[in-house]
Design a protein around this motif. Structure first.
Motif, PDB file in Angstrom:
ATOM      1  N   ALA A   1       0.819  -1.216   0.000  1.00 28.24           N
ATOM      2  CA  ALA A   1       0.000   0.000   0.000  1.00 28.24           C
ATOM      3  C   ALA A   1       0.847   1.258   0.000  1.00 28.24           C
ATOM      4  O   ALA A   1       1.992   1.267   0.456  1.00 28.24           O
ATOM      5  CB  ALA A   1      -0.922   0.003   1.220  1.00 28.24           C
ATOM      6  N   SER A   2       0.247   2.312  -0.488  1.00 31.38           N
ATOM      7  CA  SER A   2       0.832   3.645  -0.408  1.00 31.38           C
ATOM      8  C   SER A   2      -0.307   4.628  -0.206  1.00 31.38           C
ATOM      9  O   SER A   2      -1.483   4.295  -0.392  1.00 31.38           O
ATOM     10  CB  SER A   2       1.614   3.973  -1.684  1.00 31.38           C
ATOM     11  OG  SER A   2       0.769   3.904  -2.819  1.00 31.38           O
ATOM     12  N   THR A   3       0.027   5.851   0.188  1.00 28.51           N
ATOM     13  CA  THR A   3      -1.022   6.848   0.393  1.00 28.51           C
ATOM     14  C   THR A   3      -1.457   7.413  -0.954  1.00 28.51           C
ATOM     15  O   THR A   3      -0.640   7.769  -1.794  1.00 28.51           O
ATOM     16  CB  THR A   3      -0.531   7.992   1.303  1.00 28.51           C
ATOM     17  OG1 THR A   3       0.679   8.531   0.774  1.00 28.51           O
ATOM     18  CG2 THR A   3      -0.283   7.475   2.714  1.00 28.51           C
ATOM     19  N   GLN A   4      -2.769   7.463  -1.136  1.00 30.40           N
ATOM     20  CA  GLN A   4      -3.354   7.944  -2.379  1.00 30.40           C
ATOM     21  C   GLN A   4      -4.157   9.204  -2.111  1.00 30.40           C
ATOM     22  O   GLN A   4      -5.035   9.214  -1.245  1.00 30.40           O
ATOM     23  CB  GLN A   4      -4.258   6.862  -2.991  1.00 30.40           C
ATOM     24  CG  GLN A   4      -3.560   5.548  -3.287  1.00 30.40           C
ATOM     25  CD  GLN A   4      -2.510   5.673  -4.367  1.00 30.40           C
ATOM     26  OE1 GLN A   4      -2.676   6.443  -5.317  1.00 30.40           O
ATOM     27  NE2 GLN A   4      -1.436   4.915  -4.245  1.00 30.40           N
TER      28      GLN A   4
ATOM     29  N   ASP B   1      -5.715  11.992   2.191  1.00 30.76           N
ATOM     30  CA  ASP B   1      -5.009  10.815   1.701  1.00 30.76           C
ATOM     31  C   ASP B   1      -5.548   9.558   2.377  1.00 30.76           C
ATOM     32  O   ASP B   1      -6.119   9.608   3.465  1.00 30.76           O
ATOM     33  CB  ASP B   1      -3.512  10.925   1.987  1.00 30.76           C
ATOM     34  CG  ASP B   1      -2.849  12.030   1.186  1.00 30.76           C
ATOM     35  OD1 ASP B   1      -3.480  12.522   0.223  1.00 30.76           O
ATOM     36  OD2 ASP B   1      -1.706  12.392   1.514  1.00 30.76           O
ATOM     37  N   ALA B   2      -5.356   8.415   1.738  1.00 34.82           N
ATOM     38  CA  ALA B   2      -5.764   7.129   2.308  1.00 34.82           C
ATOM     39  C   ALA B   2      -4.796   6.054   1.848  1.00 34.82           C
ATOM     40  O   ALA B   2      -4.190   6.167   0.776  1.00 34.82           O
ATOM     41  CB  ALA B   2      -7.182   6.776   1.880  1.00 34.82           C
TER      42      ALA B   2
ATOM     43  N   ASP C   1      -7.067   4.959   7.016  1.00 37.50           N
ATOM     44  CA  ASP C   1      -6.337   6.067   7.635  1.00 37.50           C
ATOM     45  C   ASP C   1      -5.068   5.633   8.348  1.00 37.50           C
ATOM     46  O   ASP C   1      -4.471   6.402   9.097  1.00 37.50           O
ATOM     47  CB  ASP C   1      -7.249   6.818   8.618  1.00 37.50           C
ATOM     48  CG  ASP C   1      -7.714   5.953   9.788  1.00 37.50           C
ATOM     49  OD1 ASP C   1      -7.364   4.749   9.824  1.00 37.50           O
ATOM     50  OD2 ASP C   1      -8.419   6.477  10.669  1.00 37.50           O
ATOM     51  N   ALA C   2      -4.650   4.384   8.138  1.00 36.93           N
ATOM     52  CA  ALA C   2      -3.442   3.884   8.796  1.00 36.93           C
ATOM     53  C   ALA C   2      -2.729   2.889   7.897  1.00 36.93           C
ATOM     54  O   ALA C   2      -3.351   2.221   7.056  1.00 36.93           O
ATOM     55  CB  ALA C   2      -3.789   3.218  10.131  1.00 36.93           C
ATOM     56  N   GLU C   3      -1.417   2.793   8.071  1.00 35.27           N
ATOM     57  CA  GLU C   3      -0.629   1.824   7.300  1.00 35.27           C
ATOM     58  C   GLU C   3      -1.166   0.411   7.572  1.00 35.27           C
ATOM     59  O   GLU C   3      -1.401   0.053   8.719  1.00 35.27           O
ATOM     60  CB  GLU C   3       0.841   1.946   7.716  1.00 35.27           C
ATOM     61  CG  GLU C   3       1.825   1.406   6.698  1.00 35.27           C
ATOM     62  CD  GLU C   3       2.023  -0.089   6.800  1.00 35.27           C
ATOM     63  OE1 GLU C   3       2.404  -0.709   5.805  1.00 35.27           O
ATOM     64  OE2 GLU C   3       1.792  -0.622   7.900  1.00 35.27           O
TER      65      GLU C   3
ATOM     66  N   PHE D   1      -9.439  -4.285   7.293  1.00 33.64           N
ATOM     67  CA  PHE D   1      -8.493  -4.486   6.193  1.00 33.64           C
ATOM     68  C   PHE D   1      -8.267  -3.209   5.387  1.00 33.64           C
ATOM     69  O   PHE D   1      -9.094  -2.306   5.352  1.00 33.64           O
ATOM     70  CB  PHE D   1      -8.970  -5.591   5.249  1.00 33.64           C
ATOM     71  CG  PHE D   1     -10.356  -5.384   4.680  1.00 33.64           C
ATOM     72  CD1 PHE D   1     -10.555  -4.543   3.585  1.00 33.64           C
ATOM     73  CD2 PHE D   1     -11.455  -6.034   5.217  1.00 33.64           C
ATOM     74  CE1 PHE D   1     -11.815  -4.346   3.049  1.00 33.64           C
ATOM     75  CE2 PHE D   1     -12.735  -5.839   4.688  1.00 33.64           C
ATOM     76  CZ  PHE D   1     -12.916  -5.000   3.611  1.00 33.64           C
ATOM     77  N   GLY D   2      -7.117  -3.155   4.741  1.00 39.07           N
ATOM     78  CA  GLY D   2      -6.865  -2.162   3.717  1.00 39.07           C
ATOM     79  C   GLY D   2      -7.239  -2.753   2.373  1.00 39.07           C
ATOM     80  O   GLY D   2      -7.062  -3.952   2.134  1.00 39.07           O
ATOM     81  N   ILE D   3      -7.771  -1.952   1.471  1.00 33.52           N
ATOM     82  CA  ILE D   3      -8.233  -2.468   0.176  1.00 33.52           C
ATOM     83  C   ILE D   3      -7.074  -2.580  -0.800  1.00 33.52           C
ATOM     84  O   ILE D   3      -6.190  -1.716  -0.861  1.00 33.52           O
ATOM     85  CB  ILE D   3      -9.346  -1.575  -0.389  1.00 33.52           C
ATOM     86  CG1 ILE D   3     -10.604  -1.747   0.464  1.00 33.52           C
ATOM     87  CG2 ILE D   3      -9.639  -1.896  -1.845  1.00 33.52           C
ATOM     88  CD1 ILE D   3     -11.798  -0.963  -0.017  1.00 33.52           C
ATOM     89  N   GLY D   4      -7.073  -3.663  -1.563  1.00 34.97           N
ATOM     90  CA  GLY D   4      -6.049  -3.897  -2.569  1.00 34.97           C
ATOM     91  C   GLY D   4      -6.654  -4.274  -3.899  1.00 34.97           C
ATOM     92  O   GLY D   4      -7.874  -4.446  -4.029  1.00 34.97           O
TER      93      GLY D   4
END
Length: 380
Positions: free
Chosen positions: A30-33, A43-44, A195-197, A212-215
């Protein structure tokens, strides 16, 4: 049925080796977008597939990713001794399809395009383009079972081979739906964290997990009974449905436990034979509770546990394919690419990449709408 070839396009980049090295790094894809956060002015953290692929195939990043994963898997399988049989089928696991392209169709083009620019929106088009390139004439089908879709596609491929409907099957799972509006709604549902790594927010089998973070990803497999050096065998699998709620898991977990037992029976193996539990690992509270129950009740807390969503994100309809690809590569390369532990954890959770001990891997995948699936992998 064995996995003879693998192709991958993920948040780490284009190609199987880029994917593998990304996992071994222990760092999130992930990276901030910009513009993905609340109100579209913040950013997210999102694991997006970067731009790339063959522009001759499609103007759409989605179409290029489908094709790149399939091409790589086919080339890989041929290099490992696979020769296509008379009938090669194709299964494409999808949920929402080419989301960004549909958005542009309505919001930018106002629903008007030339036919040649409209046709790539249809789910049949990527399949047709692949079949034309490789001359495959077997059965074809799109498979959709929410975030369980890729597991379901593998099980369907095995059914096709067992029934003699195909000699080989190309299985592709694609989800490039991480647009700002999609991220917003998953965050509002309380499932996703932007909002978090991801390694800090998504902590399956660890304390303090928030979700979860979306991928995004497109992953392809060549499935066959005939290859010189396959990665791993798909021993069996099963599917059930909670029939409980459109989002929530049935708190009894009865159908998830039943799914695992059915998969073990289909594969002809015992729970005590399972060495690794490749978790769904979304990091949500209800998923964590369900998976703790499953690992303890069916597998007696014996297997090593690992989850990959902290690294690659939750790739929705392609999530199980990403995780099966990592498991299959483990058999070939002798390493399990687990995410590092960042908080108090289940005693059987692997802490980062570890030496592979062999044995059987159980891959659980859960999807909205009560979709449950388990696939059992073993040495080829």
């Amino acid at each position: 049925m064995t996995i003879a070839g693998i192709g991958a396009v993920t948040g780490y980049g284009w190609g199987r080796e880029t994917f593998w090295q990304g996992l071994l790094s222990g760092a999130s894809a992930a990276s901030t977008q910009s513009g993905y956060g609340p109100g579209r002015d913040q950013d997210a953290w999102v694991s997006l597939v970067p731009d790339g692929g063959d522009p001759q195939v499609s103007a759409s990043r989605y179409g290029r990713a489908v094709h790149a994963a399939a091409r790589e898997a086919i080339t890989d399988a041929r290099d490992r001794g696979w020769q296509p049989g008379r009938t090669v089928g194709l299964l494409h696991a999808i949920v929402l399809g080419d989301v960004a392209n549909w958005r542009d169709f309505y919001l930018i083009d106002n629903g008007h395009r030339r036919s040649r620019d409209y046709l790539p929106l249809l789910p049949s088009t990527p399949i047709s383009v692949l079949l034309q390139e490789f001359g495959f004439h077997g059965p074809t089908m799109n498979v959709s079972a929410a975030c369980s879709s890729a597991n379901v596609a593998l099980i369907t491929a095995k059914l096709w081979l067992n029934a003699g409907m195909a000699d080989d099957v190309l299985c592709v799972a694609t989800d490039l739906s991480a647009t700002p509006d999609m991220v917003e709604h998953f965050v509002q549902l309380g499932a996703s964290v932007a909002d978090a790594e991801p390694l800090q927010a998504c902590r399956p089998f660890q304390a303090g997990s928030r979700g979860f973070g979306i991928g995004e990803a497109s992953v392809a497999f060549v499935l066959t009974r005939s290859a010189d050096r396959p990665y791993a065998a798909v021993l069996g699998g099963a599917m059930t449905n909670d029939a409980y709620h459109v989002i929530s898991v049935d708190p009894s977990h009865e159908r998830i436990l039943d799914c695992a037992r059915r998969a073990l029976a289909d594969a002809g193996v015992r729970a005590t034979d399972v060495t690794y539990f490749n978790a769904h690992g979304s990091g949500t509270r209800q998923c964590d509770v369900a998976e703790h129950h499953l690992v303890g009740h069916v597998f007696a807390d014996r297997p090593h546990i690992y989850a990959l969503k902290p690294l690659v994100g939750h790739c929705q309809g392609a999530s199980a394919a990403v995780e099966v690809a990592a498991a299959a590569l483990s058999y070939d390369r002798g390493i399990v690419p687990a995410a590092p532990i960042v908080a108090s954890a289940h005693p059987r959770l692997l802490d980062g990449a570890a030496a592979f001990e062999g044995g059987i891997t159980a891959k659980l995948s859960l999807g909205m709408g009560g979709n449950n699936s388990v696939v059992l992998l073993g040495a080829a």
